[in-house]
Scaffold this active site. Sequence first.
Site, PDB file in Angstrom:
ATOM      1  N   SER A  57       0.805  -1.222   0.000  1.00  0.00           N
ATOM      2  CA  SER A  57       0.000   0.000   0.000  1.00  0.00           C
ATOM      3  C   SER A  57       0.840   1.276   0.000  1.00  0.00           C
ATOM      4  O   SER A  57       0.377   2.330  -0.451  1.00  0.00           O
ATOM      5  CB  SER A  57      -0.933   0.009   1.217  1.00  0.00           C
ATOM      6  OG  SER A  57      -0.184  -0.137   2.418  1.00  0.00           O
ATOM      7  N   GLY A  94      -1.976  -4.357   1.189  1.00  0.00           N
ATOM      8  CA  GLY A  94      -2.057  -5.583   1.969  1.00  0.00           C
ATOM      9  C   GLY A  94      -1.088  -6.669   1.552  1.00  0.00           C
ATOM     10  O   GLY A  94      -1.049  -7.739   2.164  1.00  0.00           O
ATOM     11  N   ASN A 122       4.062  -5.513   5.906  1.00  0.00           N
ATOM     12  CA  ASN A 122       2.897  -6.283   6.362  1.00  0.00           C
ATOM     13  C   ASN A 122       3.311  -7.577   7.047  1.00  0.00           C
ATOM     14  O   ASN A 122       2.621  -8.060   7.949  1.00  0.00           O
ATOM     15  CB  ASN A 122       1.961  -6.570   5.189  1.00  0.00           C
ATOM     16  CG  ASN A 122       1.244  -5.310   4.719  1.00  0.00           C
ATOM     17  OD1 ASN A 122       0.792  -4.512   5.534  1.00  0.00           O
ATOM     18  ND2 ASN A 122       1.160  -5.125   3.415  1.00  0.00           N
ATOM     19  N   ASP A 205      -4.989   6.733   9.970  1.00  0.00           N
ATOM     20  CA  ASP A 205      -4.629   5.406  10.484  1.00  0.00           C
ATOM     21  C   ASP A 205      -3.233   5.374  11.090  1.00  0.00           C
ATOM     22  O   ASP A 205      -2.832   4.395  11.716  1.00  0.00           O
ATOM     23  CB  ASP A 205      -4.757   4.344   9.394  1.00  0.00           C
ATOM     24  CG  ASP A 205      -3.867   4.627   8.172  1.00  0.00           C
ATOM     25  OD1 ASP A 205      -2.935   5.453   8.275  1.00  0.00           O
ATOM     26  OD2 ASP A 205      -4.110   4.024   7.114  1.00  0.00           O
ATOM     27  N   HIS A 208      -0.269   5.119   6.833  1.00  0.00           N
ATOM     28  CA  HIS A 208      -0.097   5.481   5.422  1.00  0.00           C
ATOM     29  C   HIS A 208       0.168   6.977   5.251  1.00  0.00           C
ATOM     30  O   HIS A 208      -0.564   7.809   5.790  1.00  0.00           O
ATOM     31  CB  HIS A 208      -1.337   5.078   4.617  1.00  0.00           C
ATOM     32  CG  HIS A 208      -1.569   3.602   4.620  1.00  0.00           C
ATOM     33  ND1 HIS A 208      -2.473   2.985   5.463  1.00  0.00           N
ATOM     34  CD2 HIS A 208      -0.979   2.610   3.898  1.00  0.00           C
ATOM     35  CE1 HIS A 208      -2.450   1.675   5.256  1.00  0.00           C
ATOM     36  NE2 HIS A 208      -1.547   1.425   4.315  1.00  0.00           N
TER      37      HIS A 208
END
Length: 235
Positions: A57, A94, A122, A205, A208
């Site tokens: 991402s 992801g 991740n 969040d 990001h």
Amino acid sequence: MKLNYKWIWALLLSTTILGCSQADTSNQTEAAQETTTATADKAKKETIKTILFFGNSLTAGYGLEPSQAFPALIQERIDSLDLPYRVVNAGVSGETTAGGKSRIDWLLKKPVDVFVLELGANDGLRGIDPESTYNNLKTIMEKVRDKNPEVQIILAGMQLPPSMGQKYTKEFSEVYTRLAKEQNVHLIPFLLEGVGGDPKLNQADGIHPTTEGQKILANNVWNVLEKVVSAPVNP
């Protein structure tokens, strides 16, 4: 006075021939110039090389427009410098290193000259064994080199927050330095340098980057990529 019609006719004929000759020469010159331009454009097109950004991402530009993600910003910089490269953004939100290992074969159906590998974050956030991350990243690089032994590989290093535990974060970080040394690839020490942990440069969040954060990521990448794309391009 008696006119010499034969002389006049000869003069007119020679003038017409001269005019046609000059026109033909002019047309031939223009045609030659057009051919030269077309040939140059074709040659330039054929020498344009591909930079593939392969990541998650962060590369995809999650939460932003594609034009705001750092690969697009890199393309803008390359275009401003008139360098013969085109950027392909192959970021998938992801994505893990295991997912990347499965996906890379499809992307290698087309030639890749510079490969920027941005995966692993991740894995770390999920607590995956660093050795597994290491093996997956290594396999991805091997697959890329199998397709093009001359490819330039850039590995984007990643670090984890202290909350993941001191031992784990250390082992995870060492995956990138270890691979860079063993595989002889270019290393971006920490892709999120100057951005990670800063609320002003990250979305709600906290993970990001914002548009401003992506600009810093682009600079972090460019600090390493510049040396690669500025090198002479082999035809």
